[in-house]
Scaffold this active site. Structure first.
Site, PDB file in Angstrom:
ATOM      1  N   THR A   1       0.812  -1.230   0.000  1.00 35.59           N
ATOM      2  CA  THR A   1       0.000   0.000   0.000  1.00 35.59           C
ATOM      3  C   THR A   1       0.836   1.266   0.000  1.00 35.59           C
ATOM      4  O   THR A   1       0.482   2.261  -0.632  1.00 35.59           O
ATOM      5  CB  THR A   1      -0.897   0.010   1.261  1.00 35.59           C
ATOM      6  OG1 THR A   1      -1.762  -1.104   1.187  1.00 35.59           O
ATOM      7  CG2 THR A   1      -1.723   1.272   1.363  1.00 35.59           C
TER       8      THR A   1
ATOM      9  N   SER B   1       1.549  -7.594  -1.173  1.00 37.02           N
ATOM     10  CA  SER B   1       2.249  -8.628  -0.413  1.00 37.02           C
ATOM     11  C   SER B   1       1.458  -9.939  -0.325  1.00 37.02           C
ATOM     12  O   SER B   1       1.987 -10.955   0.106  1.00 37.02           O
ATOM     13  CB  SER B   1       2.641  -8.132   0.966  1.00 37.02           C
ATOM     14  OG  SER B   1       1.547  -8.129   1.831  1.00 37.02           O
ATOM     15  N   SER B   2       0.204  -9.925  -0.755  1.00 35.40           N
ATOM     16  CA  SER B   2      -0.548 -11.182  -0.806  1.00 35.40           C
ATOM     17  C   SER B   2       0.072 -12.122  -1.839  1.00 35.40           C
ATOM     18  O   SER B   2      -0.194 -13.322  -1.825  1.00 35.40           O
ATOM     19  CB  SER B   2      -2.005 -10.921  -1.196  1.00 35.40           C
ATOM     20  OG  SER B   2      -2.513  -9.882  -0.411  1.00 35.40           O
TER      21      SER B   2
ATOM     22  N   CYS C   1      -3.835 -18.894  20.215  1.00 40.79           N
ATOM     23  CA  CYS C   1      -3.879 -17.640  20.984  1.00 40.79           C
ATOM     24  C   CYS C   1      -2.741 -16.732  20.538  1.00 40.79           C
ATOM     25  O   CYS C   1      -1.661 -17.200  20.197  1.00 40.79           O
ATOM     26  CB  CYS C   1      -3.720 -17.925  22.470  1.00 40.79           C
ATOM     27  SG  CYS C   1      -5.031 -18.960  23.133  1.00 40.79           S
TER      28      CYS C   1
HETATM   29  N1  ASP Z   1      -2.668  -5.513   0.432  1.00 37.35           N
HETATM   30  C1  ASP Z   1      -1.581  -4.685   0.866  1.00 37.35           C
HETATM   31  C2  ASP Z   1      -0.316  -5.506   0.885  1.00 37.35           C
HETATM   32  O1  ASP Z   1      -0.097  -6.237   1.810  1.00 37.35           O
HETATM   33  C3  ASP Z   1      -1.873  -4.094   2.215  1.00 37.35           C
HETATM   34  C4  ASP Z   1      -0.779  -3.193   2.762  1.00 37.35           C
HETATM   35  O2  ASP Z   1       0.208  -2.922   2.173  1.00 37.35           O
HETATM   36  O3  ASP Z   1      -0.978  -2.709   3.877  1.00 37.35           O
HETATM   37  O4  ASP Z   1       0.462  -5.433  -0.033  1.00 37.35           O
END
Ligand code: ASP
Length: 343
Positions: free
Chosen positions: A16, A61-62, A281
């Protein structure tokens, strides 16, 4: 003339922090790294020299995988001698996974590697990106008598520096997205930058950096839940080439004591499959034998992940399998802290 300033390498992988809105669809997507730097003229005011390098194609990053982790490790390895510290810009979704894995891949790390990112893009008026980025660079620049103060992989987000392999992303809304339940914060950024020196990792600095690039992802993660069926568990253990399974158990490491469940685990352990018990947890530790519902697991040879996070448990497992550690040593090595990932 050679500058005497601390040298920091900024590695941009995506996330992001460097995204813009697609004007047609409204969805956030990665954009060119050069534009990112234009958005932060403040970087020029920092008392260090900053160089940048970017993934050819920055990613959400997914889409991170073990090849991306090797790519980050290689960027650090190639430039290790030329820089005093490294800041990795990474999406927050899988940041704890990547940073944990990197902590195992970079053995004898003697310099700071700080992962950071943001919840809002850098161009957004209310962005959290600037503070995260600027303070990460400052943290990575900290030195005492010419030696880096921080010599481990960390994660900086929303005024806190954490040991990376102790973190978990807990919030998709708040700026404070990460937490480290089982280990102290390494630093806090307020009016002053307060480093908790006593909690920093102390590596053996006489040893040279060793970068491990062989990771084995023939593994599975099972989160148990009331009502989980034999068929589900059985199907996971029938995965071709499976070498190890992490079980996210309840509380202090407890699972159902139904015989079908214990039989599947026993049978697979006898076949040489490693089974690791970690807790669902976010805080606390596995203590096999504390309750009757975990005694059997201990007796059949399940490995204790103690107070490790799921993210670090996965990274450590892929790393140790990549090292081809023989069966009898595997359990001991998994249960021993290698990079401060468990207590
Ligand atoms: N979907 C984004 C990623 O992990 C979310 C982020 O950067 O906060 O690349």
């Amino acid at each position: 003339m050679k500058s005497s300033k601390v040298k920091i390498l900024l590695i941009y992988t995506g996330g992001t922090i460097g995204m813009v809105k697609d004007f047609k669809t409204g969805a956030l997507k990665s954009f060119d790294f050069k534009t990112l730097l234009d958005q932060i003229p403040e970087l020029k005011l920092l008392d260090c020299d900053i160089d940048t390098v970017s993934f050819e194609e920055p990613i959400d990053s997914s889409n991170m995988n073990i090849d991306s982790w090797v790519q980050i490790a290689e960027l650090i390895e190639d430039q290790y001698d030329d820089f005093d510290g490294f800041v990795v810009l990474h999406g927050s979704d899988t940041m704890s996974y990547s940073a944990s894995a990197l902590s195992f891949m970079l053995e004898n790390l003697g310099k700071p590697v700080v992962f950071t990112g943001s919840q809002l893009p850098i161009g957004d008026l209310r962005t959290d990106a600037k503070e995260n980025l600027i303070t990460s660079i400052q943290v990575a620049s900290l030195q005492t008598k010419g030696k880096p103060d921080i010599q481990e992989v960390c994660l900086y987000f929303e005024y806190k520096l954490y040991r990376a392999n102790r973190t978990t992303k807990l919030n998709a809304e708040d700026f404070q997205a990460f937490s480290s339940f089982n280990y102290h914060d390494l630093a806090e950024s307020g009016v002053h930058l307060k480093v908790n020196y006593e909690y920093l990792f102390k590596p053996n600095t006489r040893k040279k950096l060793k970068v491990h690039k062989k990771l084995d992802n023939n593994i599975a993660l099972i989160k148990v839940y009331p009502g989980i069926t034999e068929a589900v568990i059985q199907s996971i253990f029938q995965t071709p080439n499976l070498k190890a399974v992490i079980i996210e158990s309840y509380g202090a490491g407890n699972c159902t004591t139904e015989s079908w469940f214990l039989n599947i685990l026993t049978e697979n352990i006898s076949k040489g499959i490693h089974i690791i018990n970690i807790t669902q947890c976010v805080g606390g530790s596995v203590m096999m034998g504390h309750y009757e519902t975990s005694s059997a697991l201990k007796n059949i040879g399940v490995i204790s992940g103690k107070d490790i996070t799921t993210e670090a448990a996965l990274g450590k497992l892929m790393f140790l399998l990549g090292q081809e550690i023989p069966g009898n040593r595997f359990k001991t090595m998994y249960e021993t802290p290698l990079r401060g990932e468990l207590s």
